[in-house]
Each structure stands twice: as C-alpha cells, then as structure tokens.
Design a protein around this motif. Structure first.
Motif, PDB file in Angstrom:
ATOM      1  N   LEU A 270      68.374 -25.184  45.773  1.00 22.50           N
ATOM      2  CA  LEU A 270      68.933 -25.037  44.632  1.00 22.50           C
ATOM      3  C   LEU A 270      68.415 -23.788  43.925  1.00 22.50           C
ATOM      4  N   VAL A 271      67.050 -23.645  43.878  1.00 25.99           N
ATOM      5  CA  VAL A 271      66.432 -22.559  43.372  1.00 25.99           C
ATOM      6  C   VAL A 271      66.749 -21.137  44.005  1.00 25.99           C
TER       7      VAL A 271
ATOM      8  N   LEU B  33      79.987 -32.004  43.262  1.00 27.46           N
ATOM      9  CA  LEU B  33      79.838 -33.403  43.600  1.00 27.46           C
ATOM     10  C   LEU B  33      80.734 -34.335  44.730  1.00 27.46           C
ATOM     11  N   ASP B  34      82.036 -33.770  44.405  1.00 30.06           N
ATOM     12  CA  ASP B  34      82.768 -34.411  45.370  1.00 30.06           C
ATOM     13  C   ASP B  34      82.506 -34.029  46.561  1.00 30.06           C
ATOM     14  N   ARG B  35      82.021 -33.107  46.976  1.00 35.36           N
ATOM     15  CA  ARG B  35      81.637 -32.564  48.291  1.00 35.36           C
ATOM     16  C   ARG B  35      80.505 -33.602  49.144  1.00 35.36           C
ATOM     17  N   TYR B  36      80.198 -34.419  48.264  1.00 34.51           N
ATOM     18  CA  TYR B  36      79.080 -35.469  48.864  1.00 34.51           C
ATOM     19  C   TYR B  36      79.566 -36.794  48.562  1.00 34.51           C
ATOM     20  N   PRO B  37      79.271 -37.653  49.667  1.00 36.23           N
ATOM     21  CA  PRO B  37      79.518 -39.050  49.620  1.00 36.23           C
ATOM     22  C   PRO B  37      78.822 -39.687  48.744  1.00 36.23           C
ATOM     23  N   ILE B  38      79.337 -41.010  48.193  1.00 36.25           N
ATOM     24  CA  ILE B  38      78.348 -41.830  47.496  1.00 36.25           C
ATOM     25  C   ILE B  38      77.038 -42.189  48.104  1.00 36.25           C
ATOM     26  N   GLY B  39      76.116 -42.055  47.402  1.00 38.65           N
ATOM     27  CA  GLY B  39      74.735 -42.206  47.917  1.00 38.65           C
ATOM     28  C   GLY B  39      74.417 -40.807  48.862  1.00 38.65           C
ATOM     29  N   GLY B  40      75.131 -39.893  48.976  1.00 39.96           N
ATOM     30  CA  GLY B  40      74.973 -38.668  49.895  1.00 39.96           C
ATOM     31  C   GLY B  40      73.831 -38.023  48.932  1.00 39.96           C
ATOM     32  N   LYS B  41      73.090 -37.202  49.701  1.00 40.99           N
ATOM     33  CA  LYS B  41      71.791 -36.355  49.275  1.00 40.99           C
ATOM     34  C   LYS B  41      72.413 -35.049  48.918  1.00 40.99           C
ATOM     35  N   LEU B  42      71.830 -34.403  47.821  1.00 41.07           N
ATOM     36  CA  LEU B  42      72.053 -33.193  47.177  1.00 41.07           C
ATOM     37  C   LEU B  42      71.012 -32.162  47.796  1.00 41.07           C
ATOM     38  N   PRO B  43      71.582 -30.941  47.973  1.00 42.26           N
ATOM     39  CA  PRO B  43      70.470 -29.775  48.205  1.00 42.26           C
ATOM     40  C   PRO B  43      69.135 -30.123  47.764  1.00 42.26           C
TER      41      PRO B  43
ATOM     42  N   ARG C 168      69.629 -20.724  45.777  1.00 39.96           N
ATOM     43  CA  ARG C 168      70.865 -20.492  45.811  1.00 39.96           C
ATOM     44  C   ARG C 168      71.391 -19.895  44.569  1.00 39.96           C
ATOM     45  N   TYR C 169      71.195 -20.436  43.608  1.00 40.09           N
ATOM     46  CA  TYR C 169      71.127 -20.121  42.097  1.00 40.09           C
ATOM     47  C   TYR C 169      70.442 -19.183  41.413  1.00 40.09           C
ATOM     48  N   ARG C 170      69.337 -18.788  42.062  1.00 39.56           N
ATOM     49  CA  ARG C 170      68.475 -17.824  41.366  1.00 39.56           C
ATOM     50  C   ARG C 170      67.990 -18.381  40.249  1.00 39.56           C
ATOM     51  N   VAL C 171      67.530 -19.611  39.886  1.00 37.57           N
ATOM     52  CA  VAL C 171      67.014 -19.918  38.949  1.00 37.57           C
ATOM     53  C   VAL C 171      65.456 -20.702  39.094  1.00 37.57           C
ATOM     54  N   SER C 172      64.974 -20.741  37.824  1.00 38.25           N
ATOM     55  CA  SER C 172      63.514 -21.356  37.942  1.00 38.25           C
ATOM     56  C   SER C 172      63.390 -22.983  38.424  1.00 38.25           C
ATOM     57  N   PRO C 173      62.683 -23.179  39.340  1.00 40.16           N
ATOM     58  CA  PRO C 173      62.312 -24.758  39.265  1.00 40.16           C
ATOM     59  C   PRO C 173      62.335 -25.732  38.213  1.00 40.16           C
ATOM     60  N   VAL C 174      61.755 -25.106  37.243  1.00 39.55           N
ATOM     61  CA  VAL C 174      62.146 -26.064  35.963  1.00 39.55           C
ATOM     62  C   VAL C 174      63.407 -26.138  35.355  1.00 39.55           C
ATOM     63  N   THR C 175      64.612 -25.040  35.614  1.00 43.91           N
ATOM     64  CA  THR C 175      66.005 -25.156  35.318  1.00 43.91           C
ATOM     65  C   THR C 175      66.493 -26.261  36.245  1.00 43.91           C
ATOM     66  N   VAL C 176      66.147 -26.025  37.391  1.00 41.03           N
ATOM     67  CA  VAL C 176      66.596 -27.342  38.241  1.00 41.03           C
ATOM     68  C   VAL C 176      66.423 -28.442  38.063  1.00 41.03           C
ATOM     69  N   SER C 177      64.986 -28.874  37.686  1.00 44.60           N
ATOM     70  CA  SER C 177      64.734 -29.986  37.262  1.00 44.60           C
ATOM     71  C   SER C 177      65.458 -30.594  35.927  1.00 44.60           C
ATOM     72  N   ARG C 178      65.522 -29.818  34.951  1.00 42.32           N
ATOM     73  CA  ARG C 178      66.235 -30.072  33.777  1.00 42.32           C
ATOM     74  C   ARG C 178      67.837 -30.430  34.165  1.00 42.32           C
ATOM     75  N   ALA C 179      68.243 -29.621  34.861  1.00 44.55           N
ATOM     76  CA  ALA C 179      69.821 -29.856  35.246  1.00 44.55           C
ATOM     77  C   ALA C 179      70.067 -31.184  35.900  1.00 44.55           C
ATOM     78  N   LEU C 180      69.158 -31.520  36.788  1.00 43.79           N
ATOM     79  CA  LEU C 180      69.306 -32.804  37.480  1.00 43.79           C
ATOM     80  C   LEU C 180      68.980 -33.892  36.691  1.00 43.79           C
ATOM     81  N   ALA C 181      68.254 -33.635  35.866  1.00 42.23           N
ATOM     82  CA  ALA C 181      67.852 -34.857  34.638  1.00 42.23           C
ATOM     83  C   ALA C 181      68.873 -35.011  33.991  1.00 42.23           C
ATOM     84  N   GLN C 182      69.848 -33.758  33.663  1.00 32.60           N
ATOM     85  CA  GLN C 182      70.782 -34.097  32.663  1.00 32.60           C
ATOM     86  C   GLN C 182      72.113 -34.917  33.483  1.00 32.60           C
ATOM     87  N   LEU C 183      72.215 -34.429  34.712  1.00 39.81           N
ATOM     88  CA  LEU C 183      73.287 -35.355  35.469  1.00 39.81           C
ATOM     89  C   LEU C 183      72.900 -36.743  35.766  1.00 39.81           C
ATOM     90  N   ALA C 184      71.632 -36.825  35.925  1.00 39.96           N
ATOM     91  CA  ALA C 184      70.965 -38.297  35.979  1.00 39.96           C
ATOM     92  C   ALA C 184      71.171 -39.046  34.686  1.00 39.96           C
TER      93      ALA C 184
END
Length: 474
Positions: free
Chosen positions: A33-34, A18-28, A36-52
């Motif tokens: 993300l699917v 996260l430190d690579r992005y400025p405050i308000g900066g957009k993540l990939p 880059r990390y070779r995971v499912s869209p559901v996994t990406v959605s749940r990981a982002l929901a956890q960070l949120a």
C-alpha cells in the motif's frame, strides 16, 4: 498533502476497493500500500485503523488486514417519546428545571463548515499549540516507572507541588487537587459549595460554561454587573445581602468575555465582602498563561492574598496547550478540601496518570517557557491585527475594552444591533462568531458578539474575516 487529509483519502480509496476482496480475504500488505499510493507507513497504519474502527476490516498483528463480515442493521425501532415526559416531570423537591442548555459551550467546541473562518473558537489553533513538545512529553511520560499505574486520588505529588508554586502565596501541595481540566474543576467546586436551588453570584457577562454548570447542578446564577475594572464591589455586597448567596464565581484576570482585570483597589474589597457574607469566592484563573506580550507584571492570584480559606482557586493547562490535555487543579484551604476530594472521587476516581505524567514532563521541559513567550507575542500581534481591521472596516462596532490577555475581543454592536442577526449574517459570509446573549444569565444591557483571534491559522485570516463581515453588513 497534509497527513490528516492523506489518511482520509487513503481510507476512502481502500473503502471503495473492498468489494474486490471476499469476506475474510486479505488486503495488500502495508508495504504494498505504501508503494502503490506513495504514502508513509504511518498513513497506511492510520487508514487501516480507521477502517477497522468502522468495522470494515480486521487487523491481525503479524498477519495483515482482512475484510470483515458486514454488520447487520439493528431491527429495533422502539418508541422513545415516553422520555419527554420522564425527563421533564419535576418532583416536589425540584426547585429549578432539570434540562441543561449547553448551546453556549457547544458554540466554542463545534468545528465550523469547510471554508468558514473560525472566530468563535474557545481554543488555540494547532499552529499555536506546542504539539512537538507535547508529543515528546507524552513519549517520555509513557516510559516513567509506574506511568500506567493508579495515581493518588489527589494527583501526583510533584504535579500538585508545581500547581501550588504557580498559584503562589501560602498555597502548598496539600491544598491542591488535580482535576480533568478547568470545566471539571468548576463543576466540582460548585457541587461542593452550593446545594441545589441555591443562588450563585456570577459576573455579568460571564463564561457560558459556568452558567451551564450552575444550572445543571440545580443552582440559580445571579448576575453582578462588572466594568473595565472587574466586578463592582457595591453591587456584589448588595447581591450577597439580597440573595443570601454563599458563593461568588469570578475571573479576576482577563475575564471571559470582556478581558478585564480586577483592579488593585477592588481585590481586597471583594475578599472583605465575601468574608462578611460568610461566602466562598471561586477564582477561575483560566488565562494566566495567556497574557499578551505587553501585559506587564501580572497581579497575584486572589488565593495568594487569602489566609482564611475564602478563595477556592481553579486553573487549567488546557487553554495554553491543547483541548485534549485536560489537566487542571483546584486549590482550597480548610474542611472544604475534604468535600472537593470526595466529590471528585465519586465522579471520576482520579485523573489518568499518563496525562498527569505528560503534564509534568511538559512544564518541566526547556520548551515550556519558550512556548509561553511565543504565545504571548503571537496573541498580542493577532489582537492588534483584529482590532485594526475592525476599526478600519467596521467603525460601528464598539470595543469597550482592549484586553492585555486572553484570546478574544468583546464587541458591542452599535445602534439597534441584534447579535443573533449578526451571527447569522456572519455565517452566511463564511465567518463563525459567538453571540453575546449566552454570556448573560439575565437580560443583556446591549447586543454583543465575541470574536476569538486564537483559533485561526494566522493573522491574515483575521483580516479576511473582517473583510467578509464588512461586505455582508454593507
């Protein structure tokens, strides 16, 4: 990789970057993300929901995920020591302490540390839960007309009717109140039937959650000894006479923790004794759907044999499905139903309609009887595996009763056994077991532990658990 672990790992990767992005900066984007990390869209959605949920990112539908502004620490560090006085000060009308000991309940709810085999669980492992059937039922329930509207306070008529048929006898839908699981139903029942300070007769030993409910309600649990045939009628009659109690709570079928079944000869005696005392019998029928494959025909509910409104029947779908499907029922006849309904309305209004709709979909699906048959066979197998391992490896441990239903063994420690020392030694060996002391509301006659065989992934874990116990005790 399991879905749950991959979600946690992806969330950790994103958190570290996260430190690579400025405050308000957009993540990939999710697609990036699917790839880059070779995971499912559901996994990406749940990981982002956890960070949120942690306040680290903000998700905007159609726009993506953005790094959020760090939260500032709360500078308030007030002194809360005054609460010790306020919470412990008893007024003139307080007849019992107001503190609540939930340790016996929490022992079966807390997840053990990594690597510890869980023989203290109060629920079935996810491998035994009908997860696909529940997911399908919840999806269908969400599409039902009015599924998200306000249900009747007593519960959906169709669900009340299903519970009434399950209870049997002359119980009808009008006699049933849908509750948020068995614990909630027991709480409502005790609050309706026993005023603060009143004695409540309970089997000894009994379910710690019941003792916690009684004490939290300001009641005095009074033990009535039970044996392999259930509560002893002569001691029940003596307890009613000595205490003036108006409530007796029991589990006639596969009692927790002993697994005993109230015998055919004692069933009418219990009802006769309660009727003579002018008392209610709260029947906690928690394990009817957890009969083992070799259990044979089950006795009817006490409620089905009661025409005079003595029995207040409690049951739940939670044990046989999932800890999160908190749907149960209370059945009662006569004026007491008005009081039960009023207490539930004041406490919680009603049970969430989507859960009720999902329960209806689940019990009406073809997968439901298949699930019951699967669990019956698996519980019998696990019971036999655990019993065999105990007899081979721990011959000093006594099994007073071999249950034909439920999910636990009640083990008496031989000699000068100490359940607290046994539990501590077991945990050091990597096995979590439940001490017997919390199951008694008075001094226990001997040291016991409860071993659950439903909360582990498979029978092999039971064998390994006993092997670890043998090594430690040796």
């Amino acid at each position: 990789m399991y879905e749950r672990s991959s979600v946690a790992e992806l969330a950790e990767f994103l958190r570290s970057e996260l430190d690579r992005y400025p405050i308000g900066g957009k993540l990939p984007s999710s697609r990036a993300l699917v790839e880059r990390y070779r995971v499912s869209p559901v996994t990406v959605s749940r990981a982002l929901a956890q960070l949120a949920a942690e306040g680290l990112v903000v998700t905007r539908p159609g726009a993506g995920a953005f790094r959020s502004r760090p939260r500032t620490a709360d500078p308030l560090t007030g002194d809360t020591s005054w609460q010790e006085v306020a919470l412990s000060a008893e007024g003139a009308g307080d007849v019992v302490p107001r503190s609540v000991d939930a340790s016996g309940v929490l022992a079966s709810l807390a997840a053990p540390p990594t690597g510890v085999i869980e023989l203290n669980s109060g629920y079935m492992h996810s491998s035994l839960q009908p997860e696909r059937a529940m997911a399908a039922a919840l999806a269908r329930a969400g599409r039902r007309p009015g599924a998200w509207g306000r249900p009747p306070v007593e519960g959906l008529p169709e669900l009340r009717d299903w519970f009434a048929r399950e209870i049997g006898g002359g119980v009808g839908a009008a006699d049933v109140l849908v509750t948020a699981g068995g614990q909630s139903a027991l709480t409502t029942a005790l609050r309706a039937l026993a005023p603060p300070g009143a004695p409540v007769l309970v089997e000894s030993p009994t379910y710690p959650g019941l003792l916690a409910i009684a004490r939290a309600s300001g009641c005095r649990p009074v033990p009535v000894p039970a044996d392999a045939e259930g509560v002893r009628p002569e001691l029940l009659a003596a307890a009613f006479e000595a205490t003036g109690a108006r409530v007796f709570v029991c589990q006639p079928l596969f009692q927790n923790p002993t697994g005993s079944v109230l015998s055919a000869a004692r069933r009418p005696e219990v009802l006769r004794i309660a009727r003579a005392a002018g008392a209610f019998v709260v029947e906690d029928d928690y394990a009817r759907h957890m009969a083992h494959e070799d259990a044979g025909p089950l006795p009817a509910t006490l409620a089905a044999e009661d025409a005079d409104g003595i029995v207040v029947h409690v049951r739940s779908l939670t044990k046989i499905t999932s800890p999160s499907l908190r749907v149960g029922a209370i059945a009662a006849r006569g004026p007491v139903m008005d009081r039960l309904r009023a207490i539930q309305v004041v406490d919680s209004f009603f049970v969430a309609r989507p859960l009720q709709e999902a329960a209806l979909e689940l019990v009406g699906a073809p997968a439901w009887p298949r699930h019951l048959r699967t669990v019956a066979a698996e519980l019998r197998h696990r019971r036999d595996v655990l019993v065999g391992a105990l007899r081979r490896e721990l011959p000093g441990a006594e099994l007073p009763h071999l249950p034909l239903g439920g999910y636990q063994l009640w083990v008496r420690l031989g000699g000068e056994g100490d359940d607290a020392a046994f539990v501590a030694a077991a945990l050091r060996a990597g096995v979590a077991v439940a001490p017997g002391r919390p199951y008694f509301c008075a001094e226990p006659p001997a040291a016991h532990v409860r071993l659950s065989f439903s909360g582990v992934p498979g029978p092999g874990d039971l064998v390994e658990a006993v092997r670890r116990l043998r090594g430690t005790l040796a």
